[in-house]
Write a protein that holds these residues in place. Structure first.
Motif, PDB file in Angstrom:
ATOM      1  N   TYR A   1       0.725  -1.266  -0.255  1.00 26.72           N
ATOM      2  CA  TYR A   1      -0.159   0.017   0.226  1.00 26.72           C
ATOM      3  C   TYR A   1       0.489   1.305  -0.145  1.00 26.72           C
ATOM      4  O   TYR A   1       0.228   2.853   0.045  1.00 26.72           O
ATOM      5  CB  TYR A   1      -1.055   0.347   0.660  1.00 26.72           C
ATOM      6  CG  TYR A   1      -1.833  -0.957   1.435  1.00 26.72           C
ATOM      7  CD1 TYR A   1      -2.447  -2.011   1.055  1.00 26.72           C
ATOM      8  CD2 TYR A   1      -1.505  -1.486   3.274  1.00 26.72           C
ATOM      9  CE1 TYR A   1      -3.279  -2.972   0.640  1.00 26.72           C
ATOM     10  CE2 TYR A   1      -2.416  -2.978   3.207  1.00 26.72           C
ATOM     11  CZ  TYR A   1      -3.084  -4.267   1.916  1.00 26.72           C
ATOM     12  OH  TYR A   1      -3.415  -4.915   2.418  1.00 26.72           O
TER      13      TYR A   1
ATOM     14  N   ARG B   1      -0.497   3.673  -2.425  1.00 24.54           N
ATOM     15  CA  ARG B   1      -2.099   3.265  -2.686  1.00 24.54           C
ATOM     16  C   ARG B   1      -3.466   4.872  -2.582  1.00 24.54           C
ATOM     17  O   ARG B   1      -2.714   5.659  -1.713  1.00 24.54           O
ATOM     18  CB  ARG B   1      -2.634   2.468  -2.046  1.00 24.54           C
ATOM     19  CG  ARG B   1      -4.297   1.833  -1.696  1.00 24.54           C
ATOM     20  CD  ARG B   1      -4.366   1.082  -1.426  1.00 24.54           C
ATOM     21  NE  ARG B   1      -5.798   0.248  -0.951  1.00 24.54           N
ATOM     22  CZ  ARG B   1      -7.131  -0.296  -0.754  1.00 24.54           C
ATOM     23  NH1 ARG B   1      -5.850  -0.600   1.181  1.00 24.54           N
ATOM     24  NH2 ARG B   1      -7.674  -0.468  -0.882  1.00 24.54           N
TER      25      ARG B   1
ATOM     26  N   LYS C   1       2.049  -5.823  -2.075  1.00 22.65           N
ATOM     27  CA  LYS C   1       0.757  -6.251  -3.072  1.00 22.65           C
ATOM     28  C   LYS C   1      -0.066  -4.450  -2.164  1.00 22.65           C
ATOM     29  O   LYS C   1       0.330  -3.659  -1.608  1.00 22.65           O
ATOM     30  CB  LYS C   1      -0.001  -6.862  -1.593  1.00 22.65           C
ATOM     31  CG  LYS C   1      -0.975  -6.325  -0.326  1.00 22.65           C
ATOM     32  CD  LYS C   1      -1.820  -7.769   0.118  1.00 22.65           C
ATOM     33  CE  LYS C   1      -2.217  -7.436   1.506  1.00 22.65           C
ATOM     34  NZ  LYS C   1      -2.760  -9.055   2.214  1.00 22.65           N
ATOM     35  N   GLN C   2      -0.880  -4.320  -3.454  1.00 29.48           N
ATOM     36  CA  GLN C   2      -1.428  -3.286  -3.668  1.00 29.48           C
ATOM     37  C   GLN C   2      -0.347  -1.744  -3.917  1.00 29.48           C
ATOM     38  O   GLN C   2      -1.443  -0.983  -3.443  1.00 29.48           O
ATOM     39  CB  GLN C   2      -2.620  -3.346  -2.793  1.00 29.48           C
ATOM     40  CG  GLN C   2      -3.298  -4.119  -3.034  1.00 29.48           C
ATOM     41  CD  GLN C   2      -4.639  -4.473  -2.338  1.00 29.48           C
ATOM     42  OE1 GLN C   2      -4.477  -4.089  -1.294  1.00 29.48           O
ATOM     43  NE2 GLN C   2      -5.624  -5.775  -2.439  1.00 29.48           N
TER      44      GLN C   2
ATOM     45  N   GLU D   1      -2.193   0.809  -5.987  1.00 27.65           N
ATOM     46  CA  GLU D   1      -3.232  -0.133  -5.965  1.00 27.65           C
ATOM     47  C   GLU D   1      -4.184   1.828  -6.286  1.00 27.65           C
ATOM     48  O   GLU D   1      -4.048   2.798  -5.122  1.00 27.65           O
ATOM     49  CB  GLU D   1      -4.281  -0.637  -5.165  1.00 27.65           C
ATOM     50  CG  GLU D   1      -5.553  -0.838  -5.306  1.00 27.65           C
ATOM     51  CD  GLU D   1      -6.068  -1.400  -3.982  1.00 27.65           C
ATOM     52  OE1 GLU D   1      -6.830  -2.740  -4.470  1.00 27.65           O
ATOM     53  OE2 GLU D   1      -6.229  -1.689  -3.048  1.00 27.65           O
TER      54      GLU D   1
ATOM     55  N   LYS E   1      -2.115  -9.887  -3.524  1.00 25.40           N
ATOM     56  CA  LYS E   1      -3.882  -9.222  -2.875  1.00 25.40           C
ATOM     57  C   LYS E   1      -3.806 -10.382  -1.983  1.00 25.40           C
ATOM     58  O   LYS E   1      -3.785 -12.137  -2.533  1.00 25.40           O
ATOM     59  CB  LYS E   1      -4.756  -8.746  -4.090  1.00 25.40           C
ATOM     60  CG  LYS E   1      -4.895  -8.548  -5.121  1.00 25.40           C
ATOM     61  CD  LYS E   1      -6.124  -8.067  -5.560  1.00 25.40           C
ATOM     62  CE  LYS E   1      -5.984  -6.227  -5.824  1.00 25.40           C
ATOM     63  NZ  LYS E   1      -7.188  -6.234  -6.695  1.00 25.40           N
TER      64      LYS E   1
END
Length: 222
Positions: free
Chosen positions: A176, A179, A198-199, A202, A222
């Motif tokens: 993140y 993000r 992950k992400q 995003e 994810k």
């Protein structure tokens, strides 16, 4: 006769002065000589002060600029240092290096943050989790080569962030990390980075290009 005698004395003085014979001059004129050696000499008691810096300024010559000078007695672990110029607060880690802890003034808009390689003689090596999270005034950030890790959600929600430069020393980008940075249009991830959480990018809705370096071996799912 007295008048003739005085004329003779005057003539003799005039003659001797013309010839440069100072022995016949009046005492006041003789006292004026002998001062030639005093010209350009400092006044009594000031001889040692010539070309010296003003009192109290001797140690200030050629000092490094603010923020770069090394602290002789380095602060203890956990001490927080304010880098007001770049609007960040840094914290001393166990190994004696620094980490970007959080934003100093969240009311500051159009902030261009250039994270320094060193501060107060200590190397900056990481950006902590949530350090800049949802800081709406961050416009641009430059991460130096000394930084090896970008923490979890370090820049998440920085909606005005339109430019990020990731240094060649970064090894990992936390989950993140960027993000919902909707202002980002392009990202270059250097070859030094081996893992991306992950992400990490995003909801970067307007991003147009992402360049991933050859060193990336892991992108968390994810």
């Amino acid at each position: 006769n007295n008048l003739e005698f005085m004329k003779g004395i005057t003539q003799k003085l005039t003659f001797n002065k013309t010839k440069g014979d100072a022995s016949m001059l009046e005492p006041t004129e003789i006292e004026d000589t002998g001062n030639e050696e005093i010209i350009d000499k400092p006044s009594e008691g000031n001889e040692e002060n010539i070309d010296k810096p003003a009192e109290g300024n001797e140690e200030n010559i050629d000092k490094p600029t603010e923020g770069d000078e090394e602290i002789i007695d380095k602060p203890s672990v956990g001490t927080q240092l304010i880098d007001e110029k770049n609007n960040i607060v840094l914290v001393v880690k166990d190994d004696g290096t620094l980490s970007v802890k959080y934003v100093f003034n969240r009311d500051l808009s159009n902030c261009i943050c250039i994270i320094p390689e060193t501060y107060k003689g200590m190397k900056v090596t990481s950006i902590e989790n949530y350090a800049f999270r949802e800081y709406k005034g961050l416009k641009s950030v430059i991460i130096p080569n000394t930084v090896t890790s970008i923490g979890v959600s370090a820049f998440s929600g920085c909606e005005a962030l339109s430019s990020v430069t990731i240094g060649n020393g970064v090894l990992s980008i936390g989950k993140y990390a960027f993000r919902n940075c909707i202002g980002l249009k392009s990202v270059i991830i250097p070859d030094s980075v081996s893992s991306i959480g992950k992400q990490a990018f995003e909801y970067c809705s307007y991003i147009e290009s992402v360049t991933i370096g050859n060193g990336v071996t892991s992108i968390e799912e994810k």
